[in-house]
Write a protein that holds these residues in place. Structure first.
Motif, PDB file in Angstrom:
ATOM      1  N   VAL A 262      -0.577  62.536  84.385  1.00 33.19           N
ATOM      2  CA  VAL A 262      -1.449  62.845  85.526  1.00 33.19           C
ATOM      3  C   VAL A 262      -1.814  61.536  86.227  1.00 33.19           C
ATOM      4  O   VAL A 262      -1.550  60.452  85.708  1.00 33.19           O
ATOM      5  CB  VAL A 262      -2.757  63.549  85.074  1.00 33.19           C
ATOM      6  N   LEU A 263      -2.406  61.669  87.415  1.00 32.12           N
ATOM      7  CA  LEU A 263      -2.970  60.496  88.078  1.00 32.12           C
ATOM      8  C   LEU A 263      -4.462  60.468  87.780  1.00 32.12           C
ATOM      9  O   LEU A 263      -5.174  61.418  88.127  1.00 32.12           O
ATOM     10  CB  LEU A 263      -2.736  60.564  89.595  1.00 32.12           C
ATOM     11  N   ASN A 264      -4.905  59.406  87.157  1.00 37.15           N
ATOM     12  CA  ASN A 264      -6.316  59.303  86.779  1.00 37.15           C
ATOM     13  C   ASN A 264      -7.112  58.660  87.916  1.00 37.15           C
ATOM     14  O   ASN A 264      -7.186  57.443  88.013  1.00 37.15           O
ATOM     15  CB  ASN A 264      -6.436  58.476  85.500  1.00 37.15           C
ATOM     16  N   LEU A 265      -7.680  59.501  88.785  1.00 35.86           N
ATOM     17  CA  LEU A 265      -8.532  58.980  89.854  1.00 35.86           C
ATOM     18  C   LEU A 265      -9.986  59.341  89.556  1.00 35.86           C
ATOM     19  O   LEU A 265     -10.817  59.496  90.446  1.00 35.86           O
ATOM     20  CB  LEU A 265      -8.089  59.527  91.218  1.00 35.86           C
ATOM     21  N   SER A 266     -10.276  59.502  88.273  1.00 32.61           N
ATOM     22  CA  SER A 266     -11.612  59.917  87.843  1.00 32.61           C
ATOM     23  C   SER A 266     -12.624  58.786  87.921  1.00 32.61           C
ATOM     24  O   SER A 266     -13.825  59.020  87.880  1.00 32.61           O
ATOM     25  CB  SER A 266     -11.549  60.415  86.396  1.00 32.61           C
ATOM     26  N   GLY A 267     -12.126  57.557  88.007  1.00 35.05           N
ATOM     27  CA  GLY A 267     -13.055  56.427  88.024  1.00 35.05           C
ATOM     28  C   GLY A 267     -13.375  55.906  86.641  1.00 35.05           C
ATOM     29  O   GLY A 267     -14.086  54.919  86.501  1.00 35.05           O
ATOM     30  N   THR A 268     -12.874  56.551  85.614  1.00 34.86           N
ATOM     31  CA  THR A 268     -13.066  56.071  84.246  1.00 34.86           C
ATOM     32  C   THR A 268     -11.725  55.518  83.775  1.00 34.86           C
ATOM     33  O   THR A 268     -10.750  56.255  83.671  1.00 34.86           O
ATOM     34  CB  THR A 268     -13.538  57.216  83.330  1.00 34.86           C
ATOM     35  N   VAL A 269     -11.689  54.219  83.536  1.00 40.86           N
ATOM     36  CA  VAL A 269     -10.394  53.574  83.279  1.00 40.86           C
ATOM     37  C   VAL A 269      -9.828  54.008  81.921  1.00 40.86           C
ATOM     38  O   VAL A 269      -8.679  54.438  81.838  1.00 40.86           O
ATOM     39  CB  VAL A 269     -10.531  52.036  83.363  1.00 40.86           C
ATOM     40  N   LEU A 270     -10.654  53.906  80.873  1.00 41.41           N
ATOM     41  CA  LEU A 270     -10.181  54.298  79.536  1.00 41.41           C
ATOM     42  C   LEU A 270     -10.717  55.694  79.235  1.00 41.41           C
ATOM     43  O   LEU A 270     -11.701  55.847  78.522  1.00 41.41           O
ATOM     44  CB  LEU A 270     -10.674  53.297  78.487  1.00 41.41           C
ATOM     45  N   HIS A 271     -10.086  56.698  79.820  1.00 41.44           N
ATOM     46  CA  HIS A 271     -10.589  58.060  79.707  1.00 41.44           C
ATOM     47  C   HIS A 271      -9.987  58.710  78.455  1.00 41.44           C
ATOM     48  O   HIS A 271      -8.777  58.912  78.383  1.00 41.44           O
ATOM     49  CB  HIS A 271     -10.195  58.840  80.966  1.00 41.44           C
ATOM     50  N   THR A 272     -10.836  59.024  77.481  1.00 42.20           N
ATOM     51  CA  THR A 272     -10.318  59.561  76.223  1.00 42.20           C
ATOM     52  C   THR A 272      -9.534  60.848  76.450  1.00 42.20           C
ATOM     53  O   THR A 272      -8.471  61.045  75.858  1.00 42.20           O
ATOM     54  CB  THR A 272     -11.480  59.809  75.240  1.00 42.20           C
TER      55      THR A 272
ATOM     56  N   LEU B 194       2.364  66.221  90.044  1.00 40.53           N
ATOM     57  CA  LEU B 194       1.743  65.171  89.232  1.00 40.53           C
ATOM     58  C   LEU B 194       0.229  65.364  89.410  1.00 40.53           C
ATOM     59  O   LEU B 194      -0.344  64.916  90.405  1.00 40.53           O
ATOM     60  CB  LEU B 194       2.182  63.790  89.743  1.00 40.53           C
ATOM     61  N   PRO B 195      -0.390  66.101  88.483  1.00 41.84           N
ATOM     62  CA  PRO B 195      -1.792  66.495  88.697  1.00 41.84           C
ATOM     63  C   PRO B 195      -2.703  65.296  88.987  1.00 41.84           C
ATOM     64  O   PRO B 195      -2.559  64.246  88.366  1.00 41.84           O
ATOM     65  CB  PRO B 195      -2.164  67.156  87.363  1.00 41.84           C
ATOM     66  N   VAL B 196      -3.585  65.480  89.963  1.00 40.86           N
ATOM     67  CA  VAL B 196      -4.523  64.427  90.342  1.00 40.86           C
ATOM     68  C   VAL B 196      -5.907  64.802  89.808  1.00 40.86           C
ATOM     69  O   VAL B 196      -6.407  65.882  90.089  1.00 40.86           O
ATOM     70  CB  VAL B 196      -4.572  64.273  91.886  1.00 40.86           C
ATOM     71  N   ILE B 197      -6.489  63.905  89.024  1.00 34.18           N
ATOM     72  CA  ILE B 197      -7.792  64.174  88.421  1.00 34.18           C
ATOM     73  C   ILE B 197      -8.846  63.328  89.126  1.00 34.18           C
ATOM     74  O   ILE B 197      -8.830  62.101  89.029  1.00 34.18           O
ATOM     75  CB  ILE B 197      -7.801  63.837  86.906  1.00 34.18           C
ATOM     76  N   GLY B 198      -9.733  63.998  89.875  1.00 37.17           N
ATOM     77  CA  GLY B 198     -10.820  63.289  90.560  1.00 37.17           C
ATOM     78  C   GLY B 198     -12.120  63.505  89.819  1.00 37.17           C
ATOM     79  O   GLY B 198     -12.141  63.897  88.656  1.00 37.17           O
ATOM     80  N   ARG B 199     -13.227  63.235  90.517  1.00 38.21           N
ATOM     81  CA  ARG B 199     -14.533  63.413  89.866  1.00 38.21           C
ATOM     82  C   ARG B 199     -15.482  64.103  90.837  1.00 38.21           C
ATOM     83  O   ARG B 199     -15.640  63.672  91.982  1.00 38.21           O
ATOM     84  CB  ARG B 199     -15.103  62.040  89.495  1.00 38.21           C
ATOM     85  N   LEU B 200     -16.085  65.197  90.395  1.00 37.99           N
ATOM     86  CA  LEU B 200     -17.083  65.899  91.204  1.00 37.99           C
ATOM     87  C   LEU B 200     -18.426  65.242  90.934  1.00 37.99           C
ATOM     88  O   LEU B 200     -18.853  65.121  89.778  1.00 37.99           O
ATOM     89  CB  LEU B 200     -17.135  67.386  90.829  1.00 37.99           C
ATOM     90  N   HIS B 201     -19.063  64.789  92.008  1.00 35.91           N
ATOM     91  CA  HIS B 201     -20.295  64.020  91.823  1.00 35.91           C
ATOM     92  C   HIS B 201     -21.056  64.078  93.142  1.00 35.91           C
ATOM     93  O   HIS B 201     -20.475  63.856  94.208  1.00 35.91           O
ATOM     94  CB  HIS B 201     -19.898  62.582  91.452  1.00 35.91           C
TER      95      HIS B 201
END
Ligand SMILES: *Cc1c(COP(=O)(O)O)cnc(C)c1O
Length: 470
Positions: free
Chosen positions: A85-95, A435-442
């Motif tokens: 996936v594409l980690n656009l969550s803002g957490t670099v080391l996302h477990t 390629l799933p994109v993972i964002g952050r709802l905030h």
């Protein structure tokens, strides 16, 4: 008669080709998917068609319709559940997203040992049985300054093994401020129980003094333990016992001092412009007899738990039969060795090690990247959403440096309706991309923090926006 099948003539069933007849026509499919999967899928499909006929429906019984159903069923079955996936969550080391991305050298090493026999436990010098850890032990010692070292499946396993080896049927005093839950139900008190030792709680949540530890030590005390409170911080009226004081107290009582570092970084973070975090080497200098830390947190390597420190204690740990159950596989060992080797050259480390490369990205560069992607993302989500480039803060993640954040930039998307459900719909559509994109709802917006979008993924990200289904 109320049986609906009574109204169905046997003719309807007769139009349904037999499995044998179908197999004869499916030559291409048989080549592509294999005999057993095709036969089994055809059984499922014809059973479903028979049930449709029985309930009075008129399903399409043509060979083409069956072929289509067969191919889509088998295509779905052949998909891997585990995907990138594409980690656009803002957490670099996302477990939840797999923590550290491995450097090229480590990936090559994995492929090599995975595809051929190796000297994993074979001494090429003597032709006798070797030690699988010989491939990493010296490297761990080199980067931590430890006398001896070993490595297991993850840091939870490292803590379990250390406690089980050195403190079974004995007591371990730990500060009440450090009885942490790491997540995924890994809690220090429960690990202690499973390791066969008794936790002795010391001090209060916010304040623990040296005399508290002194009072807790008795004939049954096996060791003193300090746990890095990696995912939270107690602020305000606090007091913590310094490592060197704990070390001195332990040594006075001839018991080891064990420090679970959690993330365990190996380089000076402030020199890289990152929030300060004590290194593994410092923890040993500060008096720990043993340290434990993760391979896939700040270290930036594969999932592993590293144990380093006094040679006599490491030797005891290696003799514990549990060690065998927790040992590393050859691919992880190969990757870990390559990652540790990168630490020999601190100058090029943040270039070659993805974790440090991402953590050290400067905000202006991320902002420029966001600006460059703005119009493509706008075009993909119009007219129901507004997109803008906004500063934000990234988190290091995996419980590392919980309070510290890194200045970053994001594409901030808001729903014109102002409704949460529309934001969630967008987040879901992004997750459904190839390629799933993972964002952050905030804060009533969907944030795509671009810190972790590496240059070589940028066109992948943009190109697939055309298939966003809102
Ligand atoms: C993360 C962490 C662990 C668990 O490490 P894993 O590698 O995830 O098993 C244990 N202790 C501390 C303090 C941690 O931060």
């Amino acid at each position: 008669m109320t049986d609906p099948s009574a109204a169905v003539s046997s003719d309807d069933y007769r139009q349904l080709p037999s499995i044998d007849a179908l197999l004869q026509t499916m030559t291409e499919e048989l080549q592509r998917w294999g005999q057993a999967p095709v036969t089994s899928a055809l059984r499922d499909i014809t059973a479903a068609l028979r049930a449709d006929i029985a309930s009075g429906l008129k399903p399409d019984l043509s060979i083409d319709a069956i072929r289509h159903a067969l191919n889509s069923q088998l295509a779905i079955k052949s998909q891997s559940s585990l995907t990138t996936v594409l980690n656009l969550s803002g957490t670099v080391l996302h477990t939840n997203l797999g923590r550290a991305n491995l450097p090229e050298a480590a990936i090559e090493a994995i492929v090599k040992v995975a595809s051929a026999p190796s000297n994993l436990e074979f001494d090429l010098e003597t032709g006798k049985r070797g030690d699988r850890e010989s491939h990493v032990e010296a490297l761990i010692c080199e980067v931590t300054g430890a006398e001896a070292a070993t490595a297991v499946n993850n840091n939870a396993a490292a803590v379990l093994l250390v406690l089980n080896t050195l403190a079974m049927h004995k007591e371990v005093p730990v500060s009440r401020g450090e009885l942490v839950e790491i997540g995924g139900s890994f809690r220090i008190p429960e690990v202690m129980t499973r390791a066969g030792c008794t936790l002795v709680e010391v001090g209060a949540t916010n304040r623990t003094h040296l005399h508290d530890f002194r009072g807790a030590i008795g004939a049954d005390t096996a060791l003193l333990m300090k746990v890095h409170t990696s995912n939270y911080r107690v602020e305000g009226f606090t007091c913590d016992v310094e490592e060197d004081e704990l070390a001195a107290l332990a040594s006075e009582h001839h018991i080891p001092f064990v420090h679970d570092l959690g993330s365990g970084n190996l380089v000076n973070f402030s020199a890289l412009g990152l929030p300060d975090e004590p290194t593994a080497a410092q923890a040993l200098t500060n008096g720990a007899d043993l340290i434990t830390f993760s391979g896939d947190k700040l270290l930036g390597g594969p999932q592993a738990g590293l144990i380093a420190g006094r040679a006599d204690l490491i030797a005891q740990i290696k003799r514990n039969p549990l060690k065998r159950a927790l040992r590393l596989d050859k691919m992880t060992l190969a990757a870990l060795a390559e990652v540790l080797k990168l630490y020999r050259d601190p100058q090029t480390l943040s270039e070659h090690l993805p974790t440090l490369r991402l953590l050290t990205r400067a905000q202006p560069a991320i902002r420029d990247q966001a600006q460059a992607l703005l119009s493509a993302v706008q075009a993909a989500v119009l007219p129901h959403y507004d997109v803008s480039v906004t500063d934000c803060v990234s988190q290091i993640g995996s419980g590392s440096l919980p309070v510290e954040t890194l200045p970053s930039a994001a594409l901030q998307i808001v729903a014109q309706s102002g409704q949460d459900k529309d934001l969630r719909r967008l987040a879901e559509a992004l997750r459904k991309l190839p390629l799933p994109v993972i964002g952050r709802l905030h804060k009533n917006a969907l944030w795509l923090d671009l810190r972790c979008l590496e240059a070589d993924q940028q066109s992948l990200f943009v190109d697939q926006l055309g298939s966003l289904h809102l």
